[in-house]
Write a protein that holds these residues in place. Structure first.
Motif, PDB file in Angstrom:
ATOM      1  N   HIS A   1       0.703   4.663  -8.886  1.00  0.00           N
ATOM      2  CA  HIS A   1       1.417   5.944  -9.055  1.00  0.00           C
ATOM      3  C   HIS A   1       0.424   7.054  -7.576  1.00  0.00           C
ATOM      4  N   THR A   2      -0.299   7.048  -8.613  1.00  0.00           N
ATOM      5  CA  THR A   2      -1.209   7.665  -7.219  1.00  0.00           C
ATOM      6  C   THR A   2      -1.556   7.259  -5.884  1.00  0.00           C
ATOM      7  N   LEU A   3      -1.524   5.810  -5.858  1.00  0.00           N
ATOM      8  CA  LEU A   3      -1.845   5.432  -4.186  1.00  0.00           C
ATOM      9  C   LEU A   3      -0.781   5.616  -3.789  1.00  0.00           C
ATOM     10  N   GLN A   4       0.556   5.330  -4.283  1.00  0.00           N
ATOM     11  CA  GLN A   4       2.161   5.652  -3.823  1.00  0.00           C
ATOM     12  C   GLN A   4       2.174   6.917  -3.491  1.00  0.00           C
ATOM     13  N   LYS A   5       1.807   7.972  -3.499  1.00  0.00           N
ATOM     14  CA  LYS A   5       2.400   9.081  -3.995  1.00  0.00           C
ATOM     15  C   LYS A   5       1.289   9.254  -2.882  1.00  0.00           C
ATOM     16  N   ARG A   6       0.000   9.089  -2.897  1.00  0.00           N
ATOM     17  CA  ARG A   6      -0.540   9.882  -1.177  1.00  0.00           C
ATOM     18  C   ARG A   6      -0.012   9.187  -0.455  1.00  0.00           C
ATOM     19  N   ASN A   7      -0.411   7.300  -0.668  1.00  0.00           N
ATOM     20  CA  ASN A   7       0.921   7.347   1.115  1.00  0.00           C
ATOM     21  C   ASN A   7       1.701   7.282   1.557  1.00  0.00           C
ATOM     22  N   LYS A   8       2.855   7.468   0.308  1.00  0.00           N
ATOM     23  CA  LYS A   8       4.577   8.838   1.076  1.00  0.00           C
ATOM     24  C   LYS A   8       3.250   9.785   1.584  1.00  0.00           C
ATOM     25  N   HIS A   9       2.725  10.889   0.659  1.00  0.00           N
ATOM     26  CA  HIS A   9       2.516  11.602   1.907  1.00  0.00           C
ATOM     27  C   HIS A   9       1.698  11.321   2.636  1.00  0.00           C
ATOM     28  N   LEU A  10       0.863  10.706   3.059  1.00  0.00           N
ATOM     29  CA  LEU A  10       0.168  10.196   4.760  1.00  0.00           C
ATOM     30  C   LEU A  10       1.172   9.506   5.473  1.00  0.00           C
ATOM     31  N   PHE A  11       2.504   8.404   4.755  1.00  0.00           N
ATOM     32  CA  PHE A  11       3.666   8.208   5.823  1.00  0.00           C
ATOM     33  C   PHE A  11       3.660   9.660   6.699  1.00  0.00           C
ATOM     34  N   GLU A  12       4.443  10.646   5.461  1.00  0.00           N
ATOM     35  CA  GLU A  12       5.099  12.003   5.958  1.00  0.00           C
ATOM     36  C   GLU A  12       3.907  12.724   6.905  1.00  0.00           C
ATOM     37  N   LEU A  13       3.189  12.499   6.449  1.00  0.00           N
ATOM     38  CA  LEU A  13       2.821  13.333   7.853  1.00  0.00           C
ATOM     39  C   LEU A  13       2.722  12.930   8.954  1.00  0.00           C
ATOM     40  N   LEU A  14       2.442  11.804   9.276  1.00  0.00           N
ATOM     41  CA  LEU A  14       2.604  10.829  10.309  1.00  0.00           C
ATOM     42  C   LEU A  14       4.475  10.674  11.149  1.00  0.00           C
ATOM     43  N   GLN A  15       5.197  11.477  10.392  1.00  0.00           N
ATOM     44  CA  GLN A  15       6.652  11.372  10.656  1.00  0.00           C
ATOM     45  C   GLN A  15       6.196  12.965  11.225  1.00  0.00           C
ATOM     46  N   GLY A  16       5.676  13.318  11.086  1.00  0.00           N
ATOM     47  CA  GLY A  16       5.694  15.118  10.838  1.00  0.00           C
ATOM     48  C   GLY A  16       6.229  16.195  10.001  1.00  0.00           C
ATOM     49  N   HIS A  17       6.753  15.439   9.239  1.00  0.00           N
ATOM     50  CA  HIS A  17       6.976  16.308   7.451  1.00  0.00           C
ATOM     51  C   HIS A  17       6.585  17.251   7.426  1.00  0.00           C
ATOM     52  N   SER A  18       6.985  18.321   6.766  1.00  0.00           N
ATOM     53  CA  SER A  18       5.668  19.223   6.182  1.00  0.00           C
ATOM     54  C   SER A  18       6.344  19.473   4.806  1.00  0.00           C
ATOM     55  N   SER A  19       5.582  19.224   3.524  1.00  0.00           N
ATOM     56  CA  SER A  19       5.662  20.115   3.024  1.00  0.00           C
ATOM     57  C   SER A  19       6.496  21.058   2.536  1.00  0.00           C
TER      58      SER A  19
ATOM     59  N   CYS B   1      -4.567  -5.467 -24.026  1.00  0.00           N
ATOM     60  CA  CYS B   1      -3.850  -4.886 -22.742  1.00  0.00           C
ATOM     61  C   CYS B   1      -2.612  -4.142 -22.424  1.00  0.00           C
ATOM     62  N   LYS B   2      -2.431  -3.334 -22.650  1.00  0.00           N
ATOM     63  CA  LYS B   2      -1.159  -2.412 -23.079  1.00  0.00           C
ATOM     64  C   LYS B   2      -2.138  -0.892 -22.525  1.00  0.00           C
ATOM     65  N   THR B   3      -3.407  -0.961 -22.591  1.00  0.00           N
ATOM     66  CA  THR B   3      -4.079   0.639 -21.760  1.00  0.00           C
ATOM     67  C   THR B   3      -4.347   0.177 -20.790  1.00  0.00           C
ATOM     68  N   LYS B   4      -4.950  -0.587 -20.273  1.00  0.00           N
ATOM     69  CA  LYS B   4      -5.358  -0.912 -18.915  1.00  0.00           C
ATOM     70  C   LYS B   4      -4.256  -1.414 -18.194  1.00  0.00           C
ATOM     71  N   ASN B   5      -3.005  -1.774 -18.503  1.00  0.00           N
ATOM     72  CA  ASN B   5      -1.586  -1.645 -18.071  1.00  0.00           C
ATOM     73  C   ASN B   5      -0.960  -0.110 -17.505  1.00  0.00           C
ATOM     74  N   GLN B   6      -1.060   0.636 -18.515  1.00  0.00           N
ATOM     75  CA  GLN B   6      -1.565   2.419 -17.946  1.00  0.00           C
ATOM     76  C   GLN B   6      -1.635   2.786 -17.427  1.00  0.00           C
ATOM     77  N   THR B   7      -3.283   1.994 -17.627  1.00  0.00           N
ATOM     78  CA  THR B   7      -4.388   2.690 -16.637  1.00  0.00           C
ATOM     79  C   THR B   7      -4.415   1.995 -14.864  1.00  0.00           C
ATOM     80  N   ASN B   8      -3.843   0.704 -14.726  1.00  0.00           N
ATOM     81  CA  ASN B   8      -3.280   0.973 -13.924  1.00  0.00           C
ATOM     82  C   ASN B   8      -2.316   1.584 -13.419  1.00  0.00           C
ATOM     83  N   ALA B   9      -0.119   1.081 -13.698  1.00  0.00           N
ATOM     84  CA  ALA B   9       0.096   1.968 -13.509  1.00  0.00           C
ATOM     85  C   ALA B   9      -0.516   3.420 -13.292  1.00  0.00           C
ATOM     86  N   HIS B  10      -0.818   4.355 -13.634  1.00  0.00           N
ATOM     87  CA  HIS B  10      -0.952   5.475 -13.059  1.00  0.00           C
ATOM     88  C   HIS B  10      -2.042   5.746 -11.920  1.00  0.00           C
ATOM     89  N   ILE B  11      -2.787   4.697 -10.973  1.00  0.00           N
ATOM     90  CA  ILE B  11      -3.352   4.234 -10.320  1.00  0.00           C
ATOM     91  C   ILE B  11      -2.940   3.836  -8.813  1.00  0.00           C
TER      92      ILE B  11
END
Length: 159
Positions: free
Chosen positions: A118-136, A106-116
């Motif tokens: 986190h990756t989805l959140q970073k991607r969504n944040k990046h896409l949201f910034e693009l929509l707002q016209g922000h640049s890195s 369970c701990k291993t699977k939970n850590q894997t899901n947490a990584h996934i």
């Protein structure tokens, strides 16, 4: 005989359900199925609440039979006591071993899901910034030392 085996039997059932739920959660992340993710989170919370109650029940039973100290119940004291018992406790030892293996899974699977997640959140944040016209490239430091994007006048929403 200490009536602790039913507690471990139910714990094993809960951990088996959690393994299955974590697999379903990973699949739901892959499909970006928000409703399923929320339902799974509620089911996980209910199972973890029940697991917590079972743990309290187990500790109370062990205290009642003077295996654990009432003021400072330690898991190691129970394991030491269990090692000293005869073969009549072999079923309990096996259940505990199975529960520990499932908990590790369970701990291993939970850590894997947490990584996934986190990756989805970073991607969504990046896409949201693009929509707002922000640049890195256009970021400034805040008073706390973190970075914050600077808005552009040319956003996709205004195009």
């Amino acid at each position: 005989m200490i009536p602790i085996e039913p507690v471990f039997i139910r714990s094993k059932e809960i951990l088996t359900e959690l393994v299955s739920l974590l697999d379903s959660e990973r699949s739901a992340y892959g499909q970006l199925d928000n409703q399923t993710i929320v339902q799974i989170a509620e089911q996980k919370r209910a199972l973890l609440d029940e697991m917590s109650m079972l743990n309290e029940r187990r500790i109370n039973i062990l205290i009642k039979f003077d295996i654990l100290d009432r003021d400072n119940p330690l898991e190691d004291d129970f394991k030491t006591w269990l090692k000293k018992q005869d073969s009549s406790m072999d079923d309990t030892r096996l259940l505990i071993s199975e529960c520990e293996a499932l908990l590790s899974k369970c701990k291993t699977k939970n850590q894997t899901n947490a990584h996934i997640l986190h990756t989805l959140q970073k991607r969504n944040k990046h896409l949201f910034e693009l929509l707002q016209g922000h640049s890195s490239k256009n970021k400034v430091y805040t008073a706390r030392g973190s970075t914050q994007p600077v808005s552009s006048k040319h956003t996709l929403g205004r195009a």
